[in-house]
Design a protein around this motif. Structure first.
Motif, PDB file in Angstrom:
ATOM      1  N   VAL A   1     -13.945  -3.704 -17.768  1.00 27.55           N
ATOM      2  CA  VAL A   1     -13.295  -3.315 -19.011  1.00 27.55           C
ATOM      3  C   VAL A   1     -11.909  -2.714 -18.744  1.00 27.55           C
ATOM      4  CG1 VAL A   1     -13.451  -1.801 -21.031  1.00 27.55           C
ATOM      5  CG2 VAL A   1     -15.487  -2.984 -20.195  1.00 27.55           C
ATOM      6  N   GLU A   2     -11.788  -1.940 -17.666  1.00 22.74           N
ATOM      7  CA  GLU A   2     -10.517  -1.263 -17.398  1.00 22.74           C
ATOM      8  C   GLU A   2     -10.007  -1.472 -15.977  1.00 22.74           C
ATOM      9  OE1 GLU A   2     -10.367   2.774 -18.636  1.00 22.74           O
ATOM     10  OE2 GLU A   2     -11.120   2.319 -20.622  1.00 22.74           O
ATOM     11  N   THR A   3     -10.333  -2.614 -15.383  1.00 17.28           N
ATOM     12  CA  THR A   3      -9.844  -2.892 -14.034  1.00 17.28           C
ATOM     13  C   THR A   3      -8.828  -4.026 -14.099  1.00 17.28           C
ATOM     14  OG1 THR A   3     -11.973  -2.227 -13.113  1.00 17.28           O
ATOM     15  CG2 THR A   3     -10.516  -3.486 -11.677  1.00 17.28           C
ATOM     16  N   PRO A   4      -7.544  -3.715 -13.901  1.00 16.18           N
ATOM     17  CA  PRO A   4      -6.530  -4.769 -13.952  1.00 16.18           C
ATOM     18  C   PRO A   4      -6.693  -5.779 -12.816  1.00 16.18           C
ATOM     19  CG  PRO A   4      -5.529  -2.565 -13.944  1.00 16.18           C
ATOM     20  CD  PRO A   4      -6.985  -2.401 -13.650  1.00 16.18           C
ATOM     21  N   GLY A   5      -6.431  -7.037 -13.113  1.00 16.55           N
ATOM     22  CA  GLY A   5      -6.387  -8.064 -12.083  1.00 16.55           C
ATOM     23  C   GLY A   5      -7.694  -8.782 -11.790  1.00 16.55           C
ATOM     24  N   ILE A   6      -8.796  -8.427 -12.461  1.00 16.78           N
ATOM     25  CA  ILE A   6     -10.082  -9.071 -12.179  1.00 16.78           C
ATOM     26  C   ILE A   6     -10.035 -10.559 -12.524  1.00 16.78           C
ATOM     27  CG2 ILE A   6     -12.514  -9.191 -12.886  1.00 16.78           C
ATOM     28  CD1 ILE A   6     -11.973  -6.939 -10.944  1.00 16.78           C
ATOM     29  N   ILE A   7      -9.466 -10.897 -13.657  1.00 15.81           N
ATOM     30  CA  ILE A   7      -9.386 -12.309 -14.061  1.00 15.81           C
ATOM     31  C   ILE A   7      -8.562 -13.096 -13.049  1.00 15.81           C
ATOM     32  CG2 ILE A   7      -8.527 -13.886 -15.833  1.00 15.81           C
ATOM     33  CD1 ILE A   7      -9.250 -11.626 -17.851  1.00 15.81           C
ATOM     34  N   SER A   8      -7.443 -12.539 -12.641  1.00 20.16           N
ATOM     35  CA  SER A   8      -6.600 -13.171 -11.630  1.00 20.16           C
ATOM     36  C   SER A   8      -7.353 -13.326 -10.310  1.00 20.16           C
ATOM     37  CB  SER A   8      -5.341 -12.330 -11.428  1.00 20.16           C
ATOM     38  OG  SER A   8      -4.580 -12.830 -10.363  1.00 20.16           O
ATOM     39  N   MET A   9      -8.112 -12.304  -9.946  1.00 17.71           N
ATOM     40  CA  MET A   9      -8.865 -12.346  -8.697  1.00 17.71           C
ATOM     41  C   MET A   9      -9.908 -13.475  -8.715  1.00 17.71           C
ATOM     42  SD  MET A   9     -10.463  -8.999  -6.815  1.00 17.71           S
ATOM     43  CE  MET A   9      -9.168  -7.968  -7.474  1.00 17.71           C
ATOM     44  N   ILE A  10     -10.609 -13.603  -9.842  1.00 14.95           N
ATOM     45  CA  ILE A  10     -11.614 -14.669  -9.976  1.00 14.95           C
ATOM     46  C   ILE A  10     -10.928 -16.029  -9.921  1.00 14.95           C
ATOM     47  CG2 ILE A  10     -13.201 -15.766 -11.613  1.00 14.95           C
ATOM     48  CD1 ILE A  10     -14.011 -12.906 -12.472  1.00 14.95           C
ATOM     49  N   SER A  11      -9.867 -16.182 -10.693  1.00 15.20           N
ATOM     50  CA  SER A  11      -9.135 -17.448 -10.735  1.00 15.20           C
ATOM     51  C   SER A  11      -8.594 -17.827  -9.356  1.00 15.20           C
ATOM     52  CB  SER A  11      -7.998 -17.335 -11.750  1.00 15.20           C
ATOM     53  OG  SER A  11      -7.254 -18.507 -11.782  1.00 15.20           O
ATOM     54  N   ASN A  12      -7.954 -16.874  -8.679  1.00 15.31           N
ATOM     55  CA  ASN A  12      -7.387 -17.147  -7.352  1.00 15.31           C
ATOM     56  C   ASN A  12      -8.459 -17.451  -6.313  1.00 15.31           C
ATOM     57  OD1 ASN A  12      -4.795 -16.803  -8.320  1.00 15.31           O
ATOM     58  ND2 ASN A  12      -4.678 -14.662  -7.723  1.00 15.31           N
ATOM     59  N   THR A  13      -9.590 -16.761  -6.407  1.00 23.11           N
ATOM     60  CA  THR A  13     -10.699 -16.996  -5.469  1.00 23.11           C
ATOM     61  C   THR A  13     -11.207 -18.431  -5.600  1.00 23.11           C
ATOM     62  OG1 THR A  13     -11.353 -14.671  -5.482  1.00 23.11           O
ATOM     63  CG2 THR A  13     -13.030 -16.263  -4.822  1.00 23.11           C
ATOM     64  N   LEU A  14     -11.441 -18.879  -6.827  1.00 25.40           N
ATOM     65  CA  LEU A  14     -11.934 -20.244  -7.033  1.00 25.40           C
ATOM     66  C   LEU A  14     -10.865 -21.281  -6.700  1.00 25.40           C
ATOM     67  CD1 LEU A  14     -14.046 -19.740 -10.284  1.00 25.40           C
ATOM     68  CD2 LEU A  14     -14.886 -20.054  -7.947  1.00 25.40           C
ATOM     69  N   ALA A  15      -9.634 -21.023  -7.096  1.00 28.03           N
ATOM     70  CA  ALA A  15      -8.536 -21.959  -6.798  1.00 28.03           C
ATOM     71  C   ALA A  15      -8.339 -22.110  -5.298  1.00 28.03           C
ATOM     72  CB  ALA A  15      -7.242 -21.485  -7.451  1.00 28.03           C
ATOM     73  N   GLY A  16      -8.497 -21.010  -4.570  1.00 26.60           N
ATOM     74  CA  GLY A  16      -8.350 -21.046  -3.111  1.00 26.60           C
ATOM     75  C   GLY A  16      -9.387 -21.928  -2.434  1.00 26.60           C
ATOM     76  N   GLU A  17     -10.483 -22.166  -3.129  1.00 23.17           N
ATOM     77  CA  GLU A  17     -11.540 -23.037  -2.606  1.00 23.17           C
ATOM     78  C   GLU A  17     -11.495 -24.430  -3.236  1.00 23.17           C
ATOM     79  OE1 GLU A  17     -13.667 -22.354  -0.154  1.00 23.17           O
ATOM     80  OE2 GLU A  17     -12.850 -20.324   0.108  1.00 23.17           O
ATOM     81  N   GLY A  18     -10.417 -24.712  -3.969  1.00 20.77           N
ATOM     82  CA  GLY A  18     -10.244 -26.038  -4.570  1.00 20.77           C
ATOM     83  C   GLY A  18     -11.080 -26.269  -5.816  1.00 20.77           C
ATOM     84  N   ILE A  19     -11.497 -25.200  -6.486  1.00 21.82           N
ATOM     85  CA  ILE A  19     -12.333 -25.337  -7.682  1.00 21.82           C
ATOM     86  C   ILE A  19     -11.470 -25.134  -8.918  1.00 21.82           C
ATOM     87  CG2 ILE A  19     -14.265 -24.349  -8.975  1.00 21.82           C
ATOM     88  CD1 ILE A  19     -15.453 -23.628  -6.183  1.00 21.82           C
TER      89      ILE A  19
END
Length: 189
Positions: free
Chosen positions: A135-153
């Protein structure tokens, strides 16, 4: 409130008690023991995504009611919906059905002219990543997106609601995506 547990140490016991039961807080309420970790869960159902593309979608009264009623009358329960001013995405628990696609196009694009076009994606999977700290942690969405993108997903769509981040990916990548997210988030947050 989700943030009430944000700073709870794993060795502390927190108790949720209704304000009317404060005199009996030793016998009533829900005890929360241990650390609240990130949960990664998957929907086992196979989803099909229909995306209706148009203009000024958010300004049109009754549009969602029309779509919901149509799916209901046809016997297709809607799993989830997301919208913007240019599209409505509807996920249903079902295998892709060419005839259904054709009938949706005829009704909402050709006949009623409510949308400019319709797109369908079959074999979609849903993964939910949940934690009260989101709810109040900046960057979580970016972290999820970057993690999956880094694995080609490729992420088909991502929807957030308070403590939950719902990610839609190709069903062929479900197990891999789930494991990557569990490895990255379950012991860190």
């Amino acid at each position: 409130h989700p943030n009430a547990l944000r700073f709870k140490d794993k060795n502390q016991i927190a108790k949720i008690v209704h304000f009317k039961d404060l005199e009996n807080f030793t016998t009533k309420g829900t005890a929360i023991v241990g650390r609240v970790n990130t949960q990664v869960t998957t929907n086992k159902e196979k989803l099909t995504l229909f995306t209706f593309i148009g203009k000024d979608v958010a300004k049109r009264k009754g549009l969602m009611a029309q779509l919901s009623a149509w799916f209901s009358l046809e016997g297709y329960p809607i799993h989830s919906i997301s919208t913007s001013n240019t599209f409505v995405s509807i996920y249903i628990n079902s295998n892709f059905n060419k005839n259904l696609y054709k009938r949706l196009h005829q009704e909402f694009v050709e006949k009623l002219k409510l949308f400019l076009c319709l797109n369908a994606v079959e074999d979609v999977a849903e993964i939910t990543v949940s934690n009260h700290i989101f709810v109040e942690t900046p960057g979580i969405i970016s972290m999820i997106s970057n993690t999956l993108a880094g694995e080609g997903i490729n992420i088909i769509e991502m929807v957030t609601a308070h403590t939950d981040i719902v990610i839609y990916v190709s069903r062929t990548l479900l197990k891999k995506s789930e494991q990557i997210l569990k490895d990255k988030f379950t012991n860190v947050y």
